[in-house]
Design a protein around this motif. Structure first.
Motif: not given
Length: 125
Positions: A60-79
């Motif tokens: 959802y955050a990507i879809g809304f074009g938001k700034t994202i800070i994340s820990t490097p779990y597999l999905y986050a690393e890819e996205i």
């Protein structure tokens, strides 16, 4: 409450009394019809499970074009590769703080992250 899709982020922040605030969310889509996604400026993904392969919150955050800070779990690393977000080490509050500080001190960097996230998010629909 009416839909606020026609408002800019700044107008929506003013409408909700958040003009002077950085709006951070650690959870996903609240209700876009109430304008919450419009005012959220930064999505914080603080997952501690490296192997996680999906996240509705991140999608959802990507879809809304938001700034994202994340820990490097597999999905986050890819996205979040290709400057679509910022990855920080697991269980590292200092790294999260530094990433937020970097964004606050560099609005152009924040806009670049948002633009790249939104472009990628459009492909996910």
């Amino acid at each position: 409450m009416p839909i606020y899709n026609s408002l800019s982020k700044e107008e929506a922040k003013q409408k909700f009394g958040l003009s002077d605030k950085l709006v951070i969310s650690t959870f996903g889509l609240i209700n876009p019809e109430k304008g919450i996604e419009k005012v959220k400026e930064l999505n914080l993904e603080n997952n501690v499970i490296k192997e996680q392969i999906c996240s509705g919150t991140l999608a959802y955050a990507i879809g809304f074009g938001k700034t994202i800070i994340s820990t490097p779990y597999l999905y986050a690393e890819e996205i979040l590769n290709n400057n679509r977000g910022i990855l920080v080490d697991f269980r590292n509050a200092k790294a999260i703080s530094e990433a937020i500080d970097r964004i606050l001190k560099n609005p152009d960097f924040m806009k670049t992250l948002e633009k790249k996230a939104l472009e990628f998010g459009k492909q996910m629909k």
